[in-house]
Enzyme design. Sequence first.
Site, PDB file in Angstrom:
ATOM      1  N   ASP A 127      37.693  38.077  38.147  1.00 41.80           N
ATOM      2  CA  ASP A 127      37.601  39.409  37.587  1.00 41.80           C
ATOM      3  C   ASP A 127      38.963  39.725  36.950  1.00 41.80           C
ATOM      4  O   ASP A 127      39.932  38.965  37.095  1.00 41.80           O
ATOM      5  CB  ASP A 127      37.204  40.436  38.664  1.00 41.80           C
TER       6      ASP A 127
HETATM    7  C1  BGC Z   1      35.331  44.824  36.418  1.00 40.43           C
HETATM    8  C2  BGC Z   1      34.271  43.837  35.992  1.00 40.43           C
HETATM    9  C3  BGC Z   1      34.252  43.685  34.500  1.00 40.43           C
HETATM   10  C4  BGC Z   1      35.628  43.292  34.029  1.00 40.43           C
HETATM   11  C5  BGC Z   1      35.724  43.023  32.549  1.00 40.43           C
HETATM   12  C6  BGC Z   1      36.664  44.568  35.758  1.00 40.43           C
HETATM   13  O1  BGC Z   1      37.532  45.620  35.963  1.00 40.43           O
HETATM   14  O2  BGC Z   1      35.468  44.794  37.812  1.00 40.43           O
HETATM   15  O3  BGC Z   1      33.029  44.231  36.490  1.00 40.43           O
HETATM   16  O4  BGC Z   1      33.293  42.751  34.126  1.00 40.43           O
HETATM   17  O5  BGC Z   1      36.535  44.317  34.371  1.00 40.43           O
HETATM   18  O6  BGC Z   1      35.666  44.157  31.790  1.00 40.43           O
END
Ligand code: BGC
Length: 766
Positions: free
Chosen positions: A289
């Site tokens: 993530d």
């Molecule tokens: C979130 C994810 C997301 C990623 C990319 C993160 O902060 O937890 O769910 O896919 O950002 O935008």
Amino acid sequence: MKNKLVLLFLGCAFLGFAQKKNTKNTVKIKPKSEFVAELLSKMTLEEKLGQLNLPTSGDITTGQANSSDVATKIAEGKVGGLFNIKSVQKIREVQKIAVEKSRLKIPLIFGMDVIHGYETTFPIPLGLSCTWDMGLIERSAQIAAQEASADGINWTFSPMVDVSRDPRWGRVSEGSGEDPYLGSRIATAMVNGYQQHDLSKNNSIMACVKHFALYGAPEAGRDYNTVDMSHIRMFNDYFPPYKAAVDAGVGSVMASFNEVDGIPATGNKWLMTDVLRKQWGFKGFVVTDFTGIPEMIEHGMGDLQAVSALSLNAGVEMDMVGEGFLGTLKKSLDEKKVTIETIDNAVKLILEAKYDLGLFQDPYKYCDANRAKTEIFTASSRKEARSISAQSLVLLKNQGQVLPLKKSGTIALIGPLADAKENMPGTWSVATKMENAISLLAGIKEVAGTSAKVLYAKGSNLDYDETFETNATMFGKTLHRDARSKEELLAEALKIANQSDVIVAALGESAEMSGESSSRTNLEIPQSQKDLLNALLKTGKPVVLVLFDGRPLVIKEENETVPAILNVWFAGSEAGYAIADVLFGDVNPSGKLTSTFPRSVGQLPIYYAHKNTGRPLSNTEGKFEKFRSNYIDERNEPLFPFGFGLSYTSFEYSNLKISSDKMNANGKLKVTVDVANTGNYDGKETVQLYIRDLIGSVTRPVRELKNFQKITLEKGEKQTLTFDITVEDLKFYNCDLQFVAEPGQFDIFVGGNSNADKKVSFELTK
Ligand code: BGC
């Protein structure tokens, strides 16, 4: 034509080492394993690490792709993919850098958080799950894939399948609620919708199941907080939806921010290798993530070099934004902290995904400007979205049949969410164009037509506290805070309320009160809106509460005072129409809750499939019993249970039968039940089947959802439904984490929600 020739030329140039022209003179490349092995053998270490690097699109704006920092890295072969960059034009510009300027001309993969639709936006996932309709859910993902792929995107960071039983956590809005069985069915439908069983098509995109694992169970419901749970609970209650996505062939997995068993998921070898790959057979790649790798420094797992090596060795292939792989793995390789085989394997998995997506044959496969013009936010997709949105709404109360409304007389629409199109799409709607969304006011006017008079007043701001409202209306999701005093706002509202036949109060959360980093300790409607509601109730006019929310709210008080409550989540770009369709009875509500509505925050976490404990209450009236498992100041049961939702018609269950009271491990039982529509409207009902395993080698939940059928019944119609029961429905992970069914007695409950009281029993024999 010219484009095609250029493409062919480019394709030939970058694939020269690994391709042949077939007789038809089109580009034909070698089979995957050969192609990837050959490409890998030509890569320098820097180029390999580049493939593992996933930055954001950062400073890239149209026409400036070449001058951005990211562009320089792409040209140097230091980037494997980009995310959250929107439009064919921009994506084409960036892809051009990769396939023309970088040495090996490896195309980039383009990701985005396409969570609940693209420009045509569907209900937030929690709302979508309340349709209990796998066909519709799959279709919503398919439309999202169609639109995203028409706009240059080939990879979505969805489905989010984190089971959560604590709505203090703001991200319950992004998942499918509390249940592992329903969550698994939805995970499968979403993956199939996005991937279409064939990534080589130009209108399917690769899915990424997230957040692996257990992200939905942070302590105290606070986002990013510590998770600590037993393996039995992981395997029985929290892992199944991730596994279902893997079984459905999901192309990628995203690691969660939280720790699992004391080790952050991003660096957890047991999770990423032993469970995900060895036990479940996952063949795709794992991405972290956002900054998941450097965050392990804060978790206390070492410096950037140490945590990057930890992550790669755990079985993570792509580093989202952290640049830990790019910046430190060379040093770790020199110091023998990682091996070249591990790096090569990671690169291989990413190249294979690009191969599967057809990017080596045509890096511009998703960059068709014509598709972008004709396939996004089309009238037909919006029509489907409107119908899906209407089915996600949950009627919680309808005393005295206040609903449906008549399309005549005077309707007063009041509340800060009434004329709030920017908030209708809900959280995580990156691609949506907020200006296109339909507000409730616009929807009601359209659906009511000219024979009803619709008056509108804001009535109050979202919250008395302006700073709170600022924090709750980020990313352009403004509620246009009104500078007038609360007395002035209320006076205007009461004036129109007094002129009306019925009041529709559009209250609740703003879109950004749920979602990422929007945990709450108080789940009630903000005080400014409660005061407004109470003043409206005092007029004596019938009031319908249209409740906007991204999570179950605590509405104990409202449930006592308001005659009708329609829970509408954030139902997407067509929300205004969809809500109006239900309010006026053009669509009969059929949504059923997938997450328990608590009576108070103190009950959290709360879920229907709880254990019995050694001291369950002995009364069902909620009377306090000393030295039993209960509260001195609140009942145990929720305000609205899992599976609950009303209709404008009524359904009666009868004649529950089971084909035998015994079954062996190879057997099959048939459970039948009659369901009749006994009211005055045609309607849909989700018939739910729950099982209780009465005695086990480990304690078992008081009931678990094992099957359901959503049916349509005309008024007066009766249907007999059949459910098959096999040993698979009885299996669970025991204390040795073996997936087994244990002989013994089972109860089966069938009904319209998780409190279903019609029961039959049988024995699983040895
Ligand atoms: C979130 C994810 C997301 C990623 C990319 C993160 O902060 O937890 O769910 O896919 O950002 O935008």
